[in-house]
Design a protein around this motif. Structure first.
Motif, PDB file in Angstrom:
ATOM      1  N   THR A 142       0.641  -1.184  -0.071  1.00 54.72           N
ATOM      2  CA  THR A 142       0.086  -0.089  -0.006  1.00 54.72           C
ATOM      3  C   THR A 142       0.883   1.296   0.342  1.00 54.72           C
ATOM      4  O   THR A 142       0.470   2.068  -0.803  1.00 54.72           O
ATOM      5  CB  THR A 142      -0.979  -0.097   1.161  1.00 54.72           C
ATOM      6  OG1 THR A 142      -1.856  -1.074   1.243  1.00 54.72           O
ATOM      7  CG2 THR A 142      -1.733   1.150   1.010  1.00 54.72           C
TER       8      THR A 142
ATOM      9  N   ASP B 162       2.547   6.885  -6.811  1.00 54.82           N
ATOM     10  CA  ASP B 162       1.234   7.860  -7.149  1.00 54.82           C
ATOM     11  C   ASP B 162       1.472   9.369  -6.764  1.00 54.82           C
ATOM     12  O   ASP B 162       1.504  10.274  -7.544  1.00 54.82           O
ATOM     13  CB  ASP B 162      -0.031   7.158  -6.875  1.00 54.82           C
ATOM     14  CG  ASP B 162      -0.469   6.221  -7.098  1.00 54.82           C
ATOM     15  OD1 ASP B 162      -0.023   5.991  -8.447  1.00 54.82           O
ATOM     16  OD2 ASP B 162      -1.458   5.595  -6.740  1.00 54.82           O
TER      17      ASP B 162
ATOM     18  N   ASP C  76       2.414   1.860  -3.473  1.00 56.64           N
ATOM     19  CA  ASP C  76       1.416   2.200  -4.369  1.00 56.64           C
ATOM     20  C   ASP C  76       1.407   3.794  -4.207  1.00 56.64           C
ATOM     21  O   ASP C  76       1.501   4.515  -5.069  1.00 56.64           O
ATOM     22  CB  ASP C  76       0.251   1.567  -4.250  1.00 56.64           C
ATOM     23  CG  ASP C  76       0.313  -0.228  -4.897  1.00 56.64           C
ATOM     24  OD1 ASP C  76       1.425  -0.204  -5.472  1.00 56.64           O
ATOM     25  OD2 ASP C  76      -0.609  -0.586  -4.446  1.00 56.64           O
ATOM     26  N   ALA C  77       1.239   4.081  -3.082  1.00 53.76           N
ATOM     27  CA  ALA C  77       0.853   5.377  -2.632  1.00 53.76           C
ATOM     28  C   ALA C  77       2.199   6.336  -3.269  1.00 53.76           C
ATOM     29  O   ALA C  77       2.218   7.563  -3.475  1.00 53.76           O
ATOM     30  CB  ALA C  77       0.633   5.606  -1.057  1.00 53.76           C
TER      31      ALA C  77
ATOM     32  N   ARG D 104      -2.361  10.265   2.005  1.00 55.83           N
ATOM     33  CA  ARG D 104      -2.782   9.260   0.990  1.00 55.83           C
ATOM     34  C   ARG D 104      -2.544   7.745   1.461  1.00 55.83           C
ATOM     35  O   ARG D 104      -3.446   6.892   1.235  1.00 55.83           O
ATOM     36  CB  ARG D 104      -2.101   9.322  -0.455  1.00 55.83           C
ATOM     37  CG  ARG D 104      -2.712   8.468  -1.479  1.00 55.83           C
ATOM     38  CD  ARG D 104      -2.092   8.693  -2.818  1.00 55.83           C
ATOM     39  NE  ARG D 104      -2.234   9.919  -3.511  1.00 55.83           N
ATOM     40  CZ  ARG D 104      -2.175  10.480  -4.696  1.00 55.83           C
ATOM     41  NH1 ARG D 104      -1.544   9.658  -5.589  1.00 55.83           N
ATOM     42  NH2 ARG D 104      -2.538  11.752  -4.962  1.00 55.83           N
ATOM     43  N   PHE D 105      -1.433   7.762   2.111  1.00 56.84           N
ATOM     44  CA  PHE D 105      -1.213   6.431   2.602  1.00 56.84           C
ATOM     45  C   PHE D 105      -2.134   5.950   3.641  1.00 56.84           C
ATOM     46  O   PHE D 105      -2.771   4.907   3.731  1.00 56.84           O
ATOM     47  CB  PHE D 105       0.274   6.530   3.225  1.00 56.84           C
ATOM     48  CG  PHE D 105       0.702   5.139   3.879  1.00 56.84           C
ATOM     49  CD1 PHE D 105       0.459   3.808   3.486  1.00 56.84           C
ATOM     50  CD2 PHE D 105       1.528   5.331   5.196  1.00 56.84           C
ATOM     51  CE1 PHE D 105       0.953   2.738   4.257  1.00 56.84           C
ATOM     52  CE2 PHE D 105       1.722   4.160   5.803  1.00 56.84           C
ATOM     53  CZ  PHE D 105       1.710   2.851   5.278  1.00 56.84           C
TER      54      PHE D 105
ATOM     55  N   TRP E  81      -5.078   7.101   4.073  1.00 55.80           N
ATOM     56  CA  TRP E  81      -6.558   6.830   3.608  1.00 55.80           C
ATOM     57  C   TRP E  81      -6.604   5.699   2.788  1.00 55.80           C
ATOM     58  O   TRP E  81      -7.543   4.821   3.018  1.00 55.80           O
ATOM     59  CB  TRP E  81      -6.756   8.093   2.456  1.00 55.80           C
ATOM     60  CG  TRP E  81      -8.139   8.034   1.871  1.00 55.80           C
ATOM     61  CD1 TRP E  81      -9.144   8.248   2.300  1.00 55.80           C
ATOM     62  CD2 TRP E  81      -8.105   7.183   0.424  1.00 55.80           C
ATOM     63  NE1 TRP E  81      -9.964   7.902   1.467  1.00 55.80           N
ATOM     64  CE2 TRP E  81      -9.639   7.293   0.335  1.00 55.80           C
ATOM     65  CE3 TRP E  81      -7.375   6.495  -0.306  1.00 55.80           C
ATOM     66  CZ2 TRP E  81     -10.346   6.679  -0.945  1.00 55.80           C
ATOM     67  CZ3 TRP E  81      -8.059   6.117  -1.664  1.00 55.80           C
ATOM     68  CH2 TRP E  81      -9.204   6.224  -1.839  1.00 55.80           C
ATOM     69  N   ARG E  82      -5.548   5.176   2.470  1.00 55.99           N
ATOM     70  CA  ARG E  82      -5.569   3.629   1.788  1.00 55.99           C
ATOM     71  C   ARG E  82      -5.768   2.778   2.836  1.00 55.99           C
ATOM     72  O   ARG E  82      -6.100   1.503   2.666  1.00 55.99           O
ATOM     73  CB  ARG E  82      -4.486   3.594   0.772  1.00 55.99           C
ATOM     74  CG  ARG E  82      -4.392   4.542  -0.444  1.00 55.99           C
ATOM     75  CD  ARG E  82      -3.428   4.113  -1.592  1.00 55.99           C
ATOM     76  NE  ARG E  82      -3.643   4.864  -2.872  1.00 55.99           N
ATOM     77  CZ  ARG E  82      -3.066   4.743  -3.966  1.00 55.99           C
ATOM     78  NH1 ARG E  82      -2.116   3.616  -3.897  1.00 55.99           N
ATOM     79  NH2 ARG E  82      -3.218   5.346  -4.934  1.00 55.99           N
ATOM     80  N   LEU E  83      -4.610   2.843   3.620  1.00 58.34           N
ATOM     81  CA  LEU E  83      -4.876   1.870   4.853  1.00 58.34           C
ATOM     82  C   LEU E  83      -6.295   1.913   5.455  1.00 58.34           C
ATOM     83  O   LEU E  83      -6.843   0.617   5.753  1.00 58.34           O
ATOM     84  CB  LEU E  83      -3.864   2.143   5.955  1.00 58.34           C
ATOM     85  CG  LEU E  83      -2.464   2.371   5.892  1.00 58.34           C
ATOM     86  CD1 LEU E  83      -1.656   2.836   6.818  1.00 58.34           C
ATOM     87  CD2 LEU E  83      -2.216   0.865   5.343  1.00 58.34           C
ATOM     88  N   ARG E  84      -6.986   2.914   5.689  1.00 56.51           N
ATOM     89  CA  ARG E  84      -8.392   2.808   6.128  1.00 56.51           C
ATOM     90  C   ARG E  84      -9.392   2.081   5.087  1.00 56.51           C
ATOM     91  O   ARG E  84     -10.093   1.397   5.509  1.00 56.51           O
ATOM     92  CB  ARG E  84      -9.047   4.204   6.324  1.00 56.51           C
ATOM     93  CG  ARG E  84      -8.020   4.924   7.645  1.00 56.51           C
ATOM     94  CD  ARG E  84      -8.809   6.413   8.100  1.00 56.51           C
ATOM     95  NE  ARG E  84      -9.171   6.981   6.850  1.00 56.51           N
ATOM     96  CZ  ARG E  84      -8.222   8.246   6.748  1.00 56.51           C
ATOM     97  NH1 ARG E  84      -7.233   8.435   7.495  1.00 56.51           N
ATOM     98  NH2 ARG E  84      -8.360   8.790   5.739  1.00 56.51           N
ATOM     99  N   THR E  85      -9.155   2.656   3.838  1.00 60.80           N
ATOM    100  CA  THR E  85     -10.044   2.117   2.656  1.00 60.80           C
ATOM    101  C   THR E  85      -9.843   0.398   2.627  1.00 60.80           C
ATOM    102  O   THR E  85     -10.751  -0.115   2.513  1.00 60.80           O
ATOM    103  CB  THR E  85      -9.704   2.559   1.445  1.00 60.80           C
ATOM    104  OG1 THR E  85      -9.783   4.147   1.515  1.00 60.80           O
ATOM    105  CG2 THR E  85     -10.660   2.228   0.222  1.00 60.80           C
ATOM    106  N   ASP E  86      -8.763  -0.035   2.844  1.00 62.93           N
ATOM    107  CA  ASP E  86      -8.315  -1.531   2.656  1.00 62.93           C
ATOM    108  C   ASP E  86      -8.590  -2.061   3.687  1.00 62.93           C
ATOM    109  O   ASP E  86      -8.191  -3.460   3.901  1.00 62.93           O
ATOM    110  CB  ASP E  86      -7.012  -1.613   2.109  1.00 62.93           C
ATOM    111  CG  ASP E  86      -6.684  -1.014   0.688  1.00 62.93           C
ATOM    112  OD1 ASP E  86      -7.827  -0.869   0.088  1.00 62.93           O
ATOM    113  OD2 ASP E  86      -5.581  -0.789   0.070  1.00 62.93           O
TER     114      ASP E  86
END
Length: 397
Positions: A291, A298, A294-295, A336-337, A339-344
């Motif tokens: 994760t 981007d 990827d962050a 962003r990192f 947010w992606r942790l929360r999303t996943d």
């Protein structure tokens, strides 16, 4: 002037020859998705004009609509070939939808007596496919031009440009065909002269011959890039491994030594990673690493050299930006990192970053050491922050 039937036979023979040569010389050795889809495009392009030779016979009612479908398949295969260069799968719904629409519009347009049955739909599909293929080719060309070291990219860049120009030409040509077909009709002088069967066959022959060598080069380039990715990428995250990252950073520093852009190096370390591994297991830890990678890819931009140095430590080299601008990007990366942790649904954590600008006398090791020291200061000051090396300005979050 050659008649339409002779031109169609010529197109079929040339396309068949290119198909056999491409299949044997490019697809079989490389087995790349790009070469596979291009082989399919050539196969459908070979068969489609052959079916049109039966126009005027009782078989026209079946073979003419079938030829339309095969032409649509050829256009889709070209698009999917170019799409594969960006590691994107073809949408599963497109083939059946396009096939049904192409066939139905041809069948309801008197295909037994109308040799142009359903061609308005076909021209629209072909224009769209070549436009999408052009978009992918130009996007790939732009991306490859941003690669920090382009010494091994020149042949591919030329091949991409030739293929993109050919695809753009065909897209524009089918737009003209569609406009004349709708506005003037298939029997008009304008359509027959500028977009009829004879003109189309000649255009296809010219473009086919022009792009053949470029497409062959791209087929091998795809395979080369794949092998290079396997050799240089970190197996888990897909970004550069330590050795490949050091090579990429060294090339940026070499360019700086010749008076080009300044280089900023970042060392980033995921906070409390051992706790995540111990509490949630290595699979979750691996997901957190992926994760973050990827962050970072981007957030830091295509021109940045992003790599994993080992464990939970990552490094980034950026040319042409100041330490302050890079630090601002790292703030966005941290957001962003998270947010992606929360999303996943992954455990929440933060990242500590050190930033250092390369000096005239710096090697990769020395500038990384200064960025690493700044990263450890970020850890000591409470983690979850960005610290700029003292030589480049006051530290800050």
């Amino acid at each position: 002037m050659l008649d339409v039937m002779t031109l169609r036979i010529t197109l079929g023979i040339v396309t068949l020859t290119v198909l056999v040569l491409f299949w044997a010389a490019v697809y079989l050795p490389t087995r790349s998705p790009f070469a596979g889809w291009w082989t399919m495009a050539l196969a459908w392009s070979t068969l489609s004009p052959v079916l049109l030779l039966f126009n005027g016979s009782p078989a026209q009612v079946v073979l003419n609509p079938t030829s339309n479908v095969l032409s649509a398949w050829a256009g889709l295969s070209v698009w999917w070939a170019t799409r594969s260069m960006r590691d994107r799968e073809p949408p599963s719904w497109v083939l059946p939808v396009v096939s049904v629409v192409t066939l139905v519009t041809a069948l309801i347009d008197s295909p037994g007596t109308n040799v142009w049955a359903g061609n308005g739909t076909l021209f629209t599909i072909m224009a769209g496919c070549f436009a999408l293929a052009s978009w992918d080719l130009w996007a790939t060309w732009r991306h490859r031009r941003l690669v920090p070291d382009r010494r091994d990219q020149q042949e591919a860049l030329v091949a991409l440009m030739v293929a993109a120009l050919g695809s753009t030409l065909l897209g524009a040509f089918y737009v003209v065909r569609l406009a004349l077909f709708v506005a003037a009709g298939a029997d008009s002088w304008a359509f027959t002269t500028f977009a009829g069967s004879g003109t189309t066959t000649i255009v296809l022959l010219v473009v086919l011959v022009a792009v053949t060598f470029s497409v062959s080069a791209l087929g091998y380039d795809y395979r080369t890039q794949e092998l290079r990715r396997r050799a240089t990428q970190d197996d888990l995250t897909g970004i550069l491994g330590r050795t490949a990252w050091i090579d990429g950073a060294r090339r940026l520093l070499d360019k700086r030594a010749h008076g080009l852009d300044d280089v900023v190096v970042v060392v980033a370390d995921i906070d409390h990673f051992k706790v995540i591994n111990d509490s949630h297991g290595h699979a979750t830890g691996d997901a957190v690493l992926t994760t973050f990678a990827d962050a970072a890819r981007d957030a830091m931009g295509r021109g940045a050299v992003v790599g994993r140095m080992g464990g939970e430590e990552f490094a980034v080299a950026v040319a042409g930006e100041s330490p302050a601008v890079v630090a601002a990007r790292l703030e966005k990366l941290a957001d962003r990192f998270a947010w992606r942790l929360r999303t996943d649904g992954l455990p929440a954590t933060t990242v500590s970053c050190g930033v250092a600008e390369a000096r005239a006398t710096d090697s990769v090791d020395s500038v990384v050491a200064r960025a690493d020291a700044a990263m450890y200061r970020a850890k000591a000051e409470g983690r979850a922050r960005v610290v700029i090396d003292d030589a480049d300005g006051a530290p800050g979050r």
